[in-house]
Design a protein around this motif. Sequence first.
Motif, PDB file in Angstrom:
ATOM      1  N   GLN A 234      -2.207   0.289  -5.291  1.00  0.00           N
ATOM      2  CA  GLN A 234      -2.442  -0.713  -4.248  1.00  0.00           C
ATOM      3  C   GLN A 234      -1.791  -2.041  -4.620  1.00  0.00           C
ATOM      4  O   GLN A 234      -1.232  -2.730  -3.756  1.00  0.00           O
ATOM      5  CB  GLN A 234      -3.937  -0.887  -4.015  1.00  0.00           C
ATOM      6  CG  GLN A 234      -4.600   0.332  -3.381  1.00  0.00           C
ATOM      7  CD  GLN A 234      -6.079   0.130  -3.119  1.00  0.00           C
ATOM      8  OE1 GLN A 234      -6.722  -0.726  -3.721  1.00  0.00           O
ATOM      9  NE2 GLN A 234      -6.632   0.914  -2.204  1.00  0.00           N
ATOM     10  N   LEU A 235      -1.864  -2.417  -5.887  1.00  0.00           N
ATOM     11  CA  LEU A 235      -1.199  -3.640  -6.328  1.00  0.00           C
ATOM     12  C   LEU A 235       0.305  -3.520  -6.165  1.00  0.00           C
ATOM     13  O   LEU A 235       0.966  -4.446  -5.690  1.00  0.00           O
ATOM     14  CB  LEU A 235      -1.551  -3.940  -7.784  1.00  0.00           C
ATOM     15  CG  LEU A 235      -0.792  -5.109  -8.431  1.00  0.00           C
ATOM     16  CD1 LEU A 235      -1.055  -6.413  -7.682  1.00  0.00           C
ATOM     17  CD2 LEU A 235      -1.162  -5.246  -9.900  1.00  0.00           C
ATOM     18  N   ALA A 236       0.861  -2.358  -6.553  1.00  0.00           N
ATOM     19  CA  ALA A 236       2.299  -2.150  -6.393  1.00  0.00           C
ATOM     20  C   ALA A 236       2.705  -2.298  -4.932  1.00  0.00           C
ATOM     21  O   ALA A 236       3.703  -2.968  -4.611  1.00  0.00           O
ATOM     22  CB  ALA A 236       2.685  -0.774  -6.924  1.00  0.00           C
ATOM     23  N   ALA A 237       1.938  -1.691  -4.039  1.00  0.00           N
ATOM     24  CA  ALA A 237       2.251  -1.785  -2.610  1.00  0.00           C
ATOM     25  C   ALA A 237       2.160  -3.225  -2.124  1.00  0.00           C
ATOM     26  O   ALA A 237       2.993  -3.672  -1.319  1.00  0.00           O
ATOM     27  CB  ALA A 237       1.313  -0.882  -1.813  1.00  0.00           C
ATOM     28  N   ARG A 238       1.161  -3.971  -2.591  1.00  0.00           N
ATOM     29  CA  ARG A 238       1.026  -5.378  -2.193  1.00  0.00           C
ATOM     30  C   ARG A 238       2.215  -6.197  -2.664  1.00  0.00           C
ATOM     31  O   ARG A 238       2.713  -7.070  -1.930  1.00  0.00           O
ATOM     32  CB  ARG A 238      -0.268  -5.959  -2.768  1.00  0.00           C
ATOM     33  CG  ARG A 238      -1.519  -5.566  -1.993  1.00  0.00           C
ATOM     34  CD  ARG A 238      -2.782  -6.052  -2.686  1.00  0.00           C
ATOM     35  NE  ARG A 238      -2.653  -7.405  -3.197  1.00  0.00           N
ATOM     36  CZ  ARG A 238      -3.128  -7.796  -4.382  1.00  0.00           C
ATOM     37  NH1 ARG A 238      -3.732  -6.929  -5.171  1.00  0.00           N
ATOM     38  NH2 ARG A 238      -3.004  -9.054  -4.756  1.00  0.00           N
ATOM     39  N   LEU A 239       2.687  -5.940  -3.858  1.00  0.00           N
ATOM     40  CA  LEU A 239       3.844  -6.676  -4.368  1.00  0.00           C
ATOM     41  C   LEU A 239       5.088  -6.382  -3.536  1.00  0.00           C
ATOM     42  O   LEU A 239       5.814  -7.297  -3.139  1.00  0.00           O
ATOM     43  CB  LEU A 239       4.088  -6.325  -5.836  1.00  0.00           C
ATOM     44  CG  LEU A 239       3.051  -6.832  -6.838  1.00  0.00           C
ATOM     45  CD1 LEU A 239       3.281  -6.217  -8.215  1.00  0.00           C
ATOM     46  CD2 LEU A 239       3.094  -8.356  -6.933  1.00  0.00           C
ATOM     47  N   TRP A 240       5.346  -5.109  -3.257  1.00  0.00           N
ATOM     48  CA  TRP A 240       6.540  -4.761  -2.479  1.00  0.00           C
ATOM     49  C   TRP A 240       6.430  -5.245  -1.038  1.00  0.00           C
ATOM     50  O   TRP A 240       7.437  -5.676  -0.459  1.00  0.00           O
ATOM     51  CB  TRP A 240       6.751  -3.243  -2.536  1.00  0.00           C
ATOM     52  CG  TRP A 240       7.228  -2.763  -3.878  1.00  0.00           C
ATOM     53  CD1 TRP A 240       8.092  -3.394  -4.725  1.00  0.00           C
ATOM     54  CD2 TRP A 240       6.864  -1.541  -4.529  1.00  0.00           C
ATOM     55  NE1 TRP A 240       8.288  -2.639  -5.854  1.00  0.00           N
ATOM     56  CE2 TRP A 240       7.549  -1.500  -5.766  1.00  0.00           C
ATOM     57  CE3 TRP A 240       6.027  -0.474  -4.179  1.00  0.00           C
ATOM     58  CZ2 TRP A 240       7.431  -0.429  -6.661  1.00  0.00           C
ATOM     59  CZ3 TRP A 240       5.903   0.589  -5.058  1.00  0.00           C
ATOM     60  CH2 TRP A 240       6.602   0.607  -6.284  1.00  0.00           C
ATOM     61  N   ASP A 241       5.235  -5.177  -0.468  1.00  0.00           N
ATOM     62  CA  ASP A 241       5.049  -5.722   0.882  1.00  0.00           C
ATOM     63  C   ASP A 241       5.320  -7.223   0.893  1.00  0.00           C
ATOM     64  O   ASP A 241       5.938  -7.757   1.829  1.00  0.00           O
ATOM     65  CB  ASP A 241       3.630  -5.451   1.379  1.00  0.00           C
ATOM     66  CG  ASP A 241       3.403  -3.993   1.766  1.00  0.00           C
ATOM     67  OD1 ASP A 241       4.397  -3.254   1.902  1.00  0.00           O
ATOM     68  OD2 ASP A 241       2.231  -3.611   1.934  1.00  0.00           O
TER      69      ASP A 241
END
Length: 292
Positions: A234-241
């Motif tokens: 979820q953190l990875a997705a937030r960073l890329w978003d």
Amino acid sequence: MFRFFLSALAVSCLLVHARAIGAPGEHITLCFERQEVRPWRTLDGGGLNFELLAEVARRTGVTFDYQSMPWKRCLAQLKANQVGGAFAVSFNRERMALGAYPGVAAGAPNPRADPSKRMHTDTYMLVRRRGSRLDWDGKAFRNLEGRIGFQLGYSVGDFLRAQGAQTDEGSQRSDELAQKLIAGRLAGAALGGGDAARLMRGPYGKRLELLPVPLIEKPYFLVLSNALAAAQPQLAARLWDAVEEVRTSPAYRKREQQELGGRQFGSRASGEGRGRAASSAAIMEREHGGSH
């Protein structure tokens, strides 16, 4: 039971390691190449990449710590989970083992990173000695007599070899490639757009020529360590978003246009040259109208 214990232990170790380098509100160490690539980054923390990441950090509550190092070492540390991520990294299948790219699904038959999550797009240009007959028409090399040099660890080498070119990967810096070109040790050099522009403005420019048609254009990404992405998806997705949100924001688009100016070499080529380069520039054409 023993197998379950080992699996649980492995997951626990992964979680501890990822928290150490990537928990929200804490620090993620990012490595980048110890070389200035304007306008994207400078060694003192300037440039568009750092401006984008600073806003990503503000929006996500994560603090980035930066480490500059030779590019191959940066990629090796990413693979070993010794850093939380690296930038700016282009995509190819071989690099999937190094870390996690946005949008790459495990086991996909034709994996590719999601270009909407890129940090930026940049070109590789072909530079030759002044007076050389070496040419690139967007599809093939002509009058190529000798090797084409590129910087150590750069993925453009795969592209050059796919075109049947003999290559030289023995240089760390673009200045070294320019010196080899002038000395006649190379037929040409494949350089990133920023490096090519800097060389042509500098003392080597009078003895070199920059061909107008880009060799290739590539999107460049924030690539996260496999440990971080696996333990905290979820953190990875937030960073890329957040990367996408910042890059497409009006404020950042304005900064990008200010810094790039008329530097996009493909736009200086003839209409015929632009047409030949259009397939490699598809991402840029769709989202930036061909400018950058």
